[in-house]
Design an enzyme around this catalytic site. Structure first.
Site, PDB file in Angstrom:
ATOM      1  N   GLY A  52      -6.478   6.109   1.796  1.00  0.00           N
ATOM      2  CA  GLY A  52      -5.769   5.177   0.939  1.00  0.00           C
ATOM      3  C   GLY A  52      -6.477   3.846   0.870  1.00  0.00           C
ATOM      4  N   CYS A  53      -5.744   2.805   0.565  1.00  0.00           N
ATOM      5  CA  CYS A  53      -6.323   1.467   0.470  1.00  0.00           C
ATOM      6  C   CYS A  53      -7.096   1.138   1.737  1.00  0.00           C
ATOM      7  CB  CYS A  53      -5.216   0.442   0.235  1.00  0.00           C
ATOM      8  SG  CYS A  53      -5.792  -1.264   0.270  1.00  0.00           S
ATOM      9  N   PHE A  54      -8.361   0.761   1.578  1.00  0.00           N
ATOM     10  CA  PHE A  54      -9.179   0.540   2.763  1.00  0.00           C
ATOM     11  C   PHE A  54      -8.820  -0.719   3.538  1.00  0.00           C
ATOM     12  CE2 PHE A  54     -12.682  -0.279  -0.663  1.00  0.00           C
ATOM     13  CZ  PHE A  54     -12.032  -1.401  -1.149  1.00  0.00           C
ATOM     14  N   TRP A  55      -8.026  -1.622   2.964  1.00  0.00           N
ATOM     15  CA  TRP A  55      -7.660  -2.832   3.699  1.00  0.00           C
ATOM     16  C   TRP A  55      -6.958  -2.506   5.019  1.00  0.00           C
ATOM     17  CZ3 TRP A  55      -4.911  -5.588  -0.987  1.00  0.00           C
ATOM     18  CH2 TRP A  55      -5.876  -5.942  -1.947  1.00  0.00           C
TER      19      TRP A  55
END
Length: 221
Positions: A52-55
């Site tokens: 998912g979102c790499f953050w």
């Protein structure tokens, strides 16, 4: 790429509720330690994972013992380049991913996968994580060699056999063909934007769960 992080408050709250349900359920059936793993010898190795979102995934692994560096980027696509704009179109085949540099004498590849499956993302979601939708948010393990492939395949079989999740794991296991570092403004996003609503709702809880559920692998940054 992602929904407006302030305007899509309801979607974010729904994602937070999903995370709470997931962590509650897996807390009752904790993931087992991997039976198949690499030898914990001193050195420097890398792992590339998409969840998912790499953050948030980046932030989780930056708090794992034995990890020396985590870079957000793109992997798994057919194109020979990748940028935020290109990947967000969903047409390049890349997934938002992180490249983790670690010392196997402190944390093994199998233990990194345990963190990946237990707190970094939901491996039963196909082409989505929380409020984010699209193949660029798929769950994926990009193996660099046959040993990583063997460990990943064995661990997924082990988790499935343990019945930890009510739904099957949909994580892809594919060879690493290339990793493209994301733009500078994506790197260390969580510590640079700790009060952003998306971060507070979707990613900060992952750090809390890492410390609570895997204290032996957690470290303060």
């Amino acid at each position: 790429m992602r929904p407006n992080r302030v305007g899509m408050a309801l979607s974010a709250l729904a994602a937070a509720a999903t995370l709470m349900v997931l962590t509650s359920a897996s807390g009752a059936n904790a993931l087992p330690d991997p039976k198949v793993d690499e030898t914990p010898t001193p050195g420097s190795e890398t792992a590339v994972l998409g969840g998912g979102c790499f953050w948030g995934v980046e932030a989780v692994f930056e708090h794992v013992r034995g990890v020396s560096d985590v870079i957000s980027g793109y992997a798994g696509g057919d194109a020979d380049s990748a940028t935020y704009r290109e990947v967000s179109s969903g047409r390049t085949g890349h997934a938002e991913s992180v490249r983790i540099t670690y010392d196997p004498s402190q944390v093994t590849y199998g233990q990194l996968l345990k963190v990946f499956f237990e707190v970094a993302h939901d491996p039963t979601e196909l082409n989505r994580q929380g409020p984010d939708r699209g193949t660029q948010y798929r769950s994926a393990i990009f193996y660099a060699n046959e040993e990583q492939k063997r460990i990943a395949e064995a661990y997924i079989r082990q988790i499935d056999a343990a019945g930890v999740y009510p739904d099957p794991i949909v994580t892809q296991i594919t060879p690493l063909a290339g990793f493209y570092t994301a733009e500078d403004y994506h790197q260390d996003y969580l510590p640079r934007h700790p009060t952003q609503p998306y971060i507070l709702i979707n990613d900060q809880p992952k750090l809390t769960e890492l410390e609570r559920r895997l204290p032996e692998l957690y470290r303060s940054r």
